[in-house]
Design a protein around this motif. Structure first.
Motif, mmCIF file in Angstrom:
data_model
loop_
_atom_site.group_PDB
_atom_site.id
_atom_site.type_symbol
_atom_site.label_atom_id
_atom_site.label_comp_id
_atom_site.label_asym_id
_atom_site.label_seq_id
_atom_site.Cartn_x
_atom_site.Cartn_y
_atom_site.Cartn_z
ATOM 1 N N LYS A 10 0.829 -1.197 0.000
ATOM 2 C CA LYS A 10 0.000 0.000 0.000
ATOM 3 C C LYS A 10 0.869 1.254 0.000
ATOM 4 O O LYS A 10 0.578 2.223 -0.700
ATOM 5 C CB LYS A 10 -0.929 -0.005 1.209
ATOM 6 N N ALA A 11 1.961 1.234 0.762
ATOM 7 C CA ALA A 11 2.873 2.378 0.795
ATOM 8 C C ALA A 11 3.482 2.613 -0.577
ATOM 9 O O ALA A 11 3.599 3.767 -1.026
ATOM 10 C CB ALA A 11 3.960 2.152 1.836
ATOM 11 N N GLN A 12 3.876 1.537 -1.261
ATOM 12 C CA GLN A 12 4.448 1.681 -2.595
ATOM 13 C C GLN A 12 3.395 2.215 -3.570
ATOM 14 O O GLN A 12 3.695 3.057 -4.415
ATOM 15 C CB GLN A 12 4.999 0.354 -3.103
ATOM 16 N N GLU A 13 2.179 1.745 -3.435
ATOM 17 C CA GLU A 13 1.111 2.214 -4.310
ATOM 18 C C GLU A 13 0.854 3.709 -4.095
ATOM 19 O O GLU A 13 0.725 4.475 -5.054
ATOM 20 C CB GLU A 13 -0.166 1.416 -4.047
ATOM 21 N N LEU A 14 0.804 4.136 -2.834
ATOM 22 C CA LEU A 14 0.572 5.544 -2.534
ATOM 23 C C LEU A 14 1.743 6.419 -2.974
ATOM 24 O O LEU A 14 1.543 7.529 -3.473
ATOM 25 C CB LEU A 14 0.294 5.722 -1.041
ATOM 26 N N GLY A 16 3.725 5.792 -5.436
ATOM 27 C CA GLY A 16 3.622 5.864 -6.895
ATOM 28 C C GLY A 16 2.564 6.860 -7.333
ATOM 29 O O GLY A 16 2.767 7.617 -8.293
ATOM 30 N N ALA A 17 1.438 6.881 -6.623
ATOM 31 C CA ALA A 17 0.374 7.833 -6.961
ATOM 32 C C ALA A 17 0.853 9.266 -6.744
ATOM 33 O O ALA A 17 0.581 10.150 -7.569
ATOM 34 C CB ALA A 17 -0.862 7.547 -6.120
ATOM 35 N N ALA A 18 1.568 9.482 -5.643
ATOM 36 C CA ALA A 18 2.096 10.818 -5.373
ATOM 37 C C ALA A 18 3.103 11.227 -6.430
ATOM 38 O O ALA A 18 3.084 12.363 -6.925
ATOM 39 C CB ALA A 18 2.739 10.850 -3.988
ATOM 40 N N LYS A 19 3.971 10.308 -6.789
ATOM 41 C CA LYS A 19 4.990 10.601 -7.806
ATOM 42 C C LYS A 19 4.323 10.913 -9.146
ATOM 43 O O LYS A 19 4.740 11.825 -9.859
ATOM 44 C CB LYS A 19 5.935 9.408 -7.950
ATOM 45 N N GLU A 20 3.269 10.178 -9.459
ATOM 46 C CA GLU A 20 2.568 10.419 -10.713
ATOM 47 C C GLU A 20 1.908 11.801 -10.707
ATOM 48 O O GLU A 20 1.952 12.529 -11.703
ATOM 49 C CB GLU A 20 1.520 9.331 -10.942
ATOM 50 N N ASN A 28 6.438 16.503 -15.958
ATOM 51 C CA ASN A 28 7.620 15.654 -16.040
ATOM 52 C C ASN A 28 7.154 14.242 -16.428
ATOM 53 O O ASN A 28 6.654 13.490 -15.586
ATOM 54 C CB ASN A 28 8.341 15.648 -14.692
ATOM 55 N N GLU A 29 7.301 13.913 -17.679
ATOM 56 C CA GLU A 29 6.803 12.628 -18.193
ATOM 57 C C GLU A 29 7.501 11.436 -17.534
ATOM 58 O O GLU A 29 6.881 10.412 -17.265
ATOM 59 C CB GLU A 29 6.977 12.575 -19.709
ATOM 60 N N ARG A 30 8.789 11.574 -17.262
ATOM 61 C CA ARG A 30 9.534 10.459 -16.656
ATOM 62 C C ARG A 30 9.005 10.149 -15.248
ATOM 63 O O ARG A 30 8.800 8.997 -14.900
ATOM 64 C CB ARG A 30 11.021 10.797 -16.608
ATOM 65 N N MET A 31 8.784 11.195 -14.448
ATOM 66 C CA MET A 31 8.282 10.987 -13.093
ATOM 67 C C MET A 31 6.869 10.412 -13.126
ATOM 68 O O MET A 31 6.518 9.541 -12.337
ATOM 69 C CB MET A 31 8.304 12.288 -12.301
ATOM 70 N N ARG A 32 6.074 10.895 -14.063
ATOM 71 C CA ARG A 32 4.714 10.388 -14.213
ATOM 72 C C ARG A 32 4.742 8.898 -14.544
ATOM 73 O O ARG A 32 4.001 8.099 -13.957
ATOM 74 C CB ARG A 32 4.017 11.161 -15.334
ATOM 75 N N ALA A 33 5.620 8.504 -15.440
ATOM 76 C CA ALA A 33 5.727 7.094 -15.830
ATOM 77 C C ALA A 33 6.256 6.237 -14.685
ATOM 78 O O ALA A 33 5.777 5.120 -14.473
ATOM 79 C CB ALA A 33 6.641 6.966 -17.043
ATOM 80 N N GLU A 34 7.239 6.755 -13.937
ATOM 81 C CA GLU A 34 7.763 6.003 -12.788
ATOM 82 C C GLU A 34 6.665 5.780 -11.745
ATOM 83 O O GLU A 34 6.552 4.703 -11.170
ATOM 84 C CB GLU A 34 8.927 6.747 -12.147
ATOM 85 N N GLY A 35 5.863 6.801 -11.501
ATOM 86 C CA GLY A 35 4.771 6.677 -10.542
ATOM 87 C C GLY A 35 3.752 5.646 -10.980
ATOM 88 O O GLY A 35 3.300 4.815 -10.181
ATOM 89 N N THR A 40 1.471 0.109 -10.562
ATOM 90 C CA THR A 40 1.164 -1.147 -11.240
ATOM 91 C C THR A 40 1.885 -2.312 -10.576
ATOM 92 O O THR A 40 1.297 -3.374 -10.360
ATOM 93 C CB THR A 40 1.555 -1.060 -12.726
ATOM 94 N N GLU A 41 3.149 -2.097 -10.217
ATOM 95 C CA GLU A 41 3.925 -3.144 -9.566
ATOM 96 C C GLU A 41 3.307 -3.520 -8.217
ATOM 97 O O GLU A 41 3.172 -4.702 -7.892
ATOM 98 C CB GLU A 41 5.360 -2.665 -9.371
ATOM 99 N N ALA A 42 2.920 -2.522 -7.446
ATOM 100 C CA ALA A 42 2.321 -2.784 -6.136
ATOM 101 C C ALA A 42 0.992 -3.519 -6.290
ATOM 102 O O ALA A 42 0.704 -4.471 -5.555
ATOM 103 C CB ALA A 42 2.123 -1.483 -5.374
ATOM 104 N N ARG A 43 0.193 -3.103 -7.245
ATOM 105 C CA ARG A 43 -1.111 -3.758 -7.457
ATOM 106 C C ARG A 43 -0.931 -5.190 -7.937
ATOM 107 O O ARG A 43 -1.690 -6.085 -7.536
ATOM 108 C CB ARG A 43 -1.940 -2.959 -8.456
ATOM 109 N N ALA A 44 0.046 -5.423 -8.781
ATOM 110 C CA ALA A 44 0.315 -6.784 -9.258
ATOM 111 C C ALA A 44 0.761 -7.678 -8.103
ATOM 112 O O ALA A 44 0.348 -8.832 -7.992
ATOM 113 C CB ALA A 44 1.370 -6.771 -10.347
ATOM 114 N N ARG A 45 1.603 -7.138 -7.238
ATOM 115 C CA ARG A 45 2.063 -7.898 -6.075
ATOM 116 C C ARG A 45 0.885 -8.225 -5.158
ATOM 117 O O ARG A 45 0.771 -9.335 -4.646
ATOM 118 C CB ARG A 45 3.129 -7.104 -5.326
ATOM 119 N N GLN A 46 -0.020 -7.254 -4.974
ATOM 120 C CA GLN A 46 -1.200 -7.488 -4.150
ATOM 121 C C GLN A 46 -2.090 -8.564 -4.774
ATOM 122 O O GLN A 46 -2.599 -9.430 -4.061
ATOM 123 C CB GLN A 46 -2.004 -6.194 -3.988
#
Length: 64
Positions: A10-14, A16-20, A28-35, A40-46
């Protein structure tokens, strides 16, 4: 899934949302994509953990 795993995911998901959002605000397209990638990674793990839990529950139902 342990509580610690849930909290980490959940922390990773949040994060990522903040970074996006910051990427959106700063255009900043790069930061948006990283977020988006982190979310996506956190949701897949969940989802994987949910599948494991469902398998354990099904196994337990049949062994009773």
């Amino acid at each position: 899934m342990s509580f610690t795993d849930k909290a980490k995911n959940k922390a990773q998901e949040l994060a990522g949302a903040a970074k996006e959002r910051v990427g959106d605000m700063t255009d900043n397209e790069r930061m948006r994509a990283e977020g988006a990638s982190e979310q996506t990674e956190a949701r897949a793990r969940q989802a994987g953990e949910h599948v494991k839990d469902a398998g354990r529950n099904a196994r337990d139902a049949f062994t009773r």
